[in-house]
Design an enzyme around this catalytic site. Structure first.
Site, PDB file in Angstrom:
ATOM      1  N   ASP A 195       7.961   5.074  -0.468  1.00 15.50           N
ATOM      2  CA  ASP A 195       8.580   6.229   0.237  1.00 15.50           C
ATOM      3  C   ASP A 195       8.075   6.588   1.591  1.00 15.50           C
ATOM      4  O   ASP A 195       8.448   7.731   2.176  1.00 15.50           O
ATOM      5  CB  ASP A 195       8.129   7.277  -0.753  1.00 15.50           C
ATOM      6  N   HIS A 222      -1.020 -13.429  -0.478  1.00 15.13           N
ATOM      7  CA  HIS A 222      -2.321 -13.848  -0.108  1.00 15.13           C
ATOM      8  C   HIS A 222      -2.491 -15.207   0.521  1.00 15.13           C
ATOM      9  O   HIS A 222      -3.382 -15.641   1.284  1.00 15.13           O
ATOM     10  CB  HIS A 222      -3.564 -13.719  -1.113  1.00 15.13           C
ATOM     11  N   THR A 223      -1.377 -15.951   0.598  1.00 14.88           N
ATOM     12  CA  THR A 223      -1.231 -17.133   1.365  1.00 14.88           C
ATOM     13  C   THR A 223      -1.098 -16.997   2.681  1.00 14.88           C
ATOM     14  O   THR A 223      -1.198 -17.889   3.448  1.00 14.88           O
ATOM     15  CB  THR A 223      -0.261 -18.054   0.756  1.00 14.88           C
ATOM     16  N   THR A 280      -4.478 -22.223   5.371  1.00 13.64           N
ATOM     17  CA  THR A 280      -3.322 -22.314   5.870  1.00 13.64           C
ATOM     18  C   THR A 280      -2.405 -20.774   5.944  1.00 13.64           C
ATOM     19  O   THR A 280      -1.704 -20.525   5.419  1.00 13.64           O
ATOM     20  CB  THR A 280      -2.002 -23.338   5.368  1.00 13.64           C
ATOM     21  N   ASP A 289       2.759 -21.174   1.501  1.00 10.03           N
ATOM     22  CA  ASP A 289       2.823 -22.405   0.929  1.00 10.03           C
ATOM     23  C   ASP A 289       1.953 -22.044  -0.461  1.00 10.03           C
ATOM     24  O   ASP A 289       1.449 -20.825  -0.492  1.00 10.03           O
ATOM     25  CB  ASP A 289       1.832 -23.464   1.659  1.00 10.03           C
ATOM     26  N   HIS A 317       0.874  -1.388  -0.012  1.00  9.61           N
ATOM     27  CA  HIS A 317      -0.072   0.147   0.065  1.00  9.61           C
ATOM     28  C   HIS A 317       0.841   1.155  -0.027  1.00  9.61           C
ATOM     29  O   HIS A 317       0.536   2.328  -0.563  1.00  9.61           O
ATOM     30  CB  HIS A 317      -0.976  -0.060   1.229  1.00  9.61           C
ATOM     31  N   SER A 353       5.301   7.350   2.697  1.00  7.46           N
ATOM     32  CA  SER A 353       4.175   8.185   2.772  1.00  7.46           C
ATOM     33  C   SER A 353       3.146   7.930   3.338  1.00  7.46           C
ATOM     34  O   SER A 353       2.278   8.632   4.093  1.00  7.46           O
ATOM     35  CB  SER A 353       3.752   8.851   1.347  1.00  7.46           C
ATOM     36  N   ASP A 380      -6.984 -18.556   2.396  1.00  6.63           N
ATOM     37  CA  ASP A 380      -6.794 -19.919   2.459  1.00  6.63           C
ATOM     38  C   ASP A 380      -6.664 -20.701   3.625  1.00  6.63           C
ATOM     39  O   ASP A 380      -7.018 -20.109   4.639  1.00  6.63           O
ATOM     40  CB  ASP A 380      -5.438 -20.222   1.668  1.00  6.63           C
TER      41      ASP A 380
HETATM   42  C1  HEM Z   1      -4.684  -7.045  -6.994  1.00  8.75           C
HETATM   43  C2  HEM Z   1      -4.129  -6.569  -5.924  1.00  8.75           C
HETATM   44  C3  HEM Z   1      -4.737  -6.570  -4.579  1.00  8.75           C
HETATM   45  C4  HEM Z   1      -5.865  -6.339  -4.077  1.00  8.75           C
HETATM   46  C5  HEM Z   1      -7.307  -6.306  -4.691  1.00  8.75           C
HETATM   47  C6  HEM Z   1      -5.828  -6.759  -2.692  1.00  8.75           C
HETATM   48  C7  HEM Z   1      -6.853  -6.683  -1.874  1.00  8.75           C
HETATM   49  C8  HEM Z   1      -6.683  -7.186  -0.241  1.00  8.75           C
HETATM   50  C9  HEM Z   1      -7.848  -7.032   0.533  1.00  8.75           C
HETATM   51  C10 HEM Z   1      -9.233  -6.496   0.360  1.00  8.75           C
HETATM   52  C11 HEM Z   1      -7.144  -7.507   1.761  1.00  8.75           C
HETATM   53  C12 HEM Z   1      -8.080  -7.670   3.166  1.00  8.75           C
HETATM   54  C13 HEM Z   1      -7.909  -6.311   3.806  1.00  8.75           C
HETATM   55  C14 HEM Z   1      -8.633  -6.400   5.134  1.00  8.75           C
HETATM   56  O1  HEM Z   1     -10.046  -6.460   5.000  1.00  8.75           O
HETATM   57  O2  HEM Z   1      -8.289  -6.172   6.386  1.00  8.75           O
HETATM   58  C15 HEM Z   1      -5.775  -7.720   1.769  1.00  8.75           C
HETATM   59  C16 HEM Z   1      -5.091  -8.468   2.548  1.00  8.75           C
HETATM   60  C17 HEM Z   1      -3.596  -8.732   2.431  1.00  8.75           C
HETATM   61  N1  HEM Z   1      -3.084  -8.340   1.413  1.00  8.75           N
HETATM   62 FE1  HEM Z   1      -3.824  -7.762  -0.625  1.00  8.75          FE
HETATM   63  N2  HEM Z   1      -4.540  -7.106  -2.315  1.00  8.75           N
HETATM   64  C18 HEM Z   1      -3.877  -7.005  -3.736  1.00  8.75           C
HETATM   65  C19 HEM Z   1      -2.339  -7.161  -3.718  1.00  8.75           C
HETATM   66  C20 HEM Z   1      -1.652  -7.458  -2.478  1.00  8.75           C
HETATM   67  C21 HEM Z   1      -0.233  -7.342  -2.653  1.00  8.75           C
HETATM   68  C22 HEM Z   1       0.568  -7.169  -4.105  1.00  8.75           C
HETATM   69  C23 HEM Z   1       0.260  -7.622  -1.419  1.00  8.75           C
HETATM   70  C24 HEM Z   1       1.973  -7.849  -1.234  1.00  8.75           C
HETATM   71  C25 HEM Z   1       2.613  -7.123  -0.524  1.00  8.75           C
HETATM   72  C26 HEM Z   1      -0.695  -8.056  -0.596  1.00  8.75           C
HETATM   73  C27 HEM Z   1      -0.417  -8.199   0.806  1.00  8.75           C
HETATM   74  C28 HEM Z   1      -1.734  -8.653   1.337  1.00  8.75           C
HETATM   75  C29 HEM Z   1      -1.702  -9.027   2.853  1.00  8.75           C
HETATM   76  C30 HEM Z   1      -0.358  -9.529   3.483  1.00  8.75           C
HETATM   77  C31 HEM Z   1      -2.898  -9.214   3.326  1.00  8.75           C
HETATM   78  C32 HEM Z   1      -3.262  -9.669   4.640  1.00  8.75           C
HETATM   79  C33 HEM Z   1      -3.435  -8.868   5.840  1.00  8.75           C
HETATM   80  C34 HEM Z   1      -3.738  -9.092   7.141  1.00  8.75           C
HETATM   81  O3  HEM Z   1      -3.993 -10.476   7.188  1.00  8.75           O
HETATM   82  O4  HEM Z   1      -4.080  -8.479   8.061  1.00  8.75           O
HETATM   83  N3  HEM Z   1      -2.083  -7.638  -1.204  1.00  8.75           N
HETATM   84  N4  HEM Z   1      -5.598  -7.699   0.306  1.00  8.75           N
END
Ligand code: HEM
Ligand code: NAG
Ligand code: NAG
Length: 370
Positions: free
Chosen positions: A88, A195-196, A215, A220, A70, A90, A213
């Site tokens: 950066d 997203h794993t 796990t 994984d 983000h 921000s 998922d």
């Molecule tokens: C198409 C691009 C992406 C979309 C639409 C997306 C969307 C989301 C959404 C909606 C959540 C849930 C947030 C919440 O409700 O707490 C999430 C969680 C997460 N995203 Fe993505 N994401 C994207 C790409 C990425 C990328 C590139 C990363 C890599 C760093 C990433 C890492 C994560 C992580 C680690 C979580 C889990 C956060 C937690 O468990 O608290 N995402 N994402």
């Protein structure tokens, strides 16, 4: 004989000092580093592991990883630096502005966790965000050791709203946004290995930690498999951000499928690469390593940065387990948009999978330490 041994000892001692020749002692008296500029990151790694992540792949580690994206995605080749300068810091320095973007819902936890460290360690906000993410990932079994380059200047202005993709966005809009920040559709697939180890706190009314998922504490390939499984339910039906999800077969066990992940798994541009990731630990490690190295320096001049990857802990090894269909699912549910043969995978035996809520396997979120 004694003589020979001491020669050997001397030779060894010389070798050891040669290996350490380029290392400098850090001011903390504990660490050594290849470059003095890396000393602070050795200290920061220890602090994060002890005080923030508990050296586990729990909620705080997941949130720190999400924050790297983000922050970095606040960049546009098309619109130029006025809308953001990438990785950066921000997102921390101008949080009150950037938190107005609904796509940033939930990132305040990670900001609150990390921001106080800016007054404890002499690092910039951008370096803090990317380094914390790399340390966080090292706690997840099966993750690659991420690269960390030091030297991002502090952001001077916030990123514009609307640059962070949302789960309900059409897939072509997501691809266009990522291309505008320098990422191909397949690089996005590699990044989505994240997203794993991911759960949603904001999308479903009255629910926290809804996993993507079965796990969520293991790096994984299960997410690449489970996003491909047809379901008949969302969780709970039509509540919260309904357009953010598609039905999934483990809704009763508390899992959700993001609309965006599913759409990317089905797009002609990415379906085969998505499928290639299933049960391919080496591919998700390599792909995620390389794509994260790029993400971490979006908008930055790497010729002015110093490689401090040595301060990122060596990750916990992968659990020795093939990808499997979770109990209660199976190959009949696969929604495949790529013609390549699908790997033959076993199905976990027994009744429907219980998805743990804490890294130690506990099934009550309130018991999790971090
Ligand atoms: C198409 C691009 C992406 C979309 C639409 C997306 C969307 C989301 C959404 C909606 C959540 C849930 C947030 C919440 O409700 O707490 C999430 C969680 C997460 N995203 Fe993505 N994401 C994207 C790409 C990425 C990328 C590139 C990363 C890599 C760093 C990433 C890492 C994560 C992580 C680690 C979580 C889990 C956060 C937690 O468990 O608290 N995402 N994402
Ligand atoms: C970056 O901003 C933080 C927070 O305001 C500050 O503590 C730090 O000294 C700044 N670093 C530089 C190099 O300006
Ligand atoms: C979805 O399918 C499962 C398994 O066949 C069934 O138990 C469940 O009741 C179905 N849910 C809905 C909403 O139809």
């Amino acid at each position: 004989m004694v003589f020979k041994l001491s020669i050997g000892f001397l030779a060894l001692a010389t070798l050891a000092s040669a290996a350490n020749f380029r290392r400098v002692a850090c001011p903390d008296g504990v660490h050594t580093a290849t470059n003095e500029a890396c000393c602070v990151f050795h200290e920061l790694a220890d602090f994060l592991q002890t005080n923030k992540f508990d050296s586990t792949c729990g909620e705080d580690a997941h949130e720190a990883l999400r924050l790297t994206f983000h922050d970095a995605i606040g960049f546009s080749f098309e619109q130029g630096p006025s809308v953001g300068t990438g990785a950066d810091g921000s997102v921390i320095l101008f949080e009150s502005t950037e938190l107005m973007d609904p796509a940033n819902n939930g990132i305040d936890d990670a900001i609150d966790n990390l921001k106080p460290l800016l007054s404890m360690f002499d690092v910039t906000a951008g370096d803090l965000v990317q380094f914390a993410g790399a340390v966080a990932v090292s706690n997840c079994p099966g993750a690659p050791q991420l690269q960390f380059m030091a030297g991002r200047p502090n952001a001077t202005h916030p990123a514009a709203l609307g640059l962070v993709p949302k789960p309900e966005d059409p897939v072509d809009m997501i691809f266009a946004r990522m291309e505008d920040a320098g990422f191909s559709p397949t690089e996005l697939v590699s990044l989505l290995a994240s997203h794993t180890i991911a759960r949603s706190d904001t999308l479903i009314d009255n629910r926290q930690a809804v996993p993507f998922d079965s796990t969520p504490f293991t790096f994984d390939t299960q997410v690449f498999l489970e996003v491909l499984l047809r379901g008949n339910e969302t969780l709970p039906p039509a509540s919260g951000e309904a357009a953010a999800q598609v039905p999934n077969p483990l809704a009763a066990q508390g899992e959700m499928r993001l609309q965006s992940d599913f759409a990317i798994s089905q797009s002609p541009q990415t379906a085969c690469f998505w499928q290639f990731m299933v049960n391919n630990q080496q591919a998700i490690q390599q792909g995620f390593h390389d794509a994260m190295a790029k993400l971490a320096v979006v908008g930055q001049d790497t010729s002015k940065m110093i490689d401090c990857s040595e301060a990122v802990p060596v990750p916990v090894p992968a659990v020795a387990k093939q990808a499997t269909f979770p109990a209660g699912t199976g190959p009949e549910l696969l929604q495949l948009a790529c013609d390549s043969p699908f790997p033959s995978l076993a199905t976990d035996p027994g009744q429907a999978t219980t998805i743990p809520e804490c890294p130690d396997g506990d099934t009550n979120l309130n018991d999790c330490p971090s």
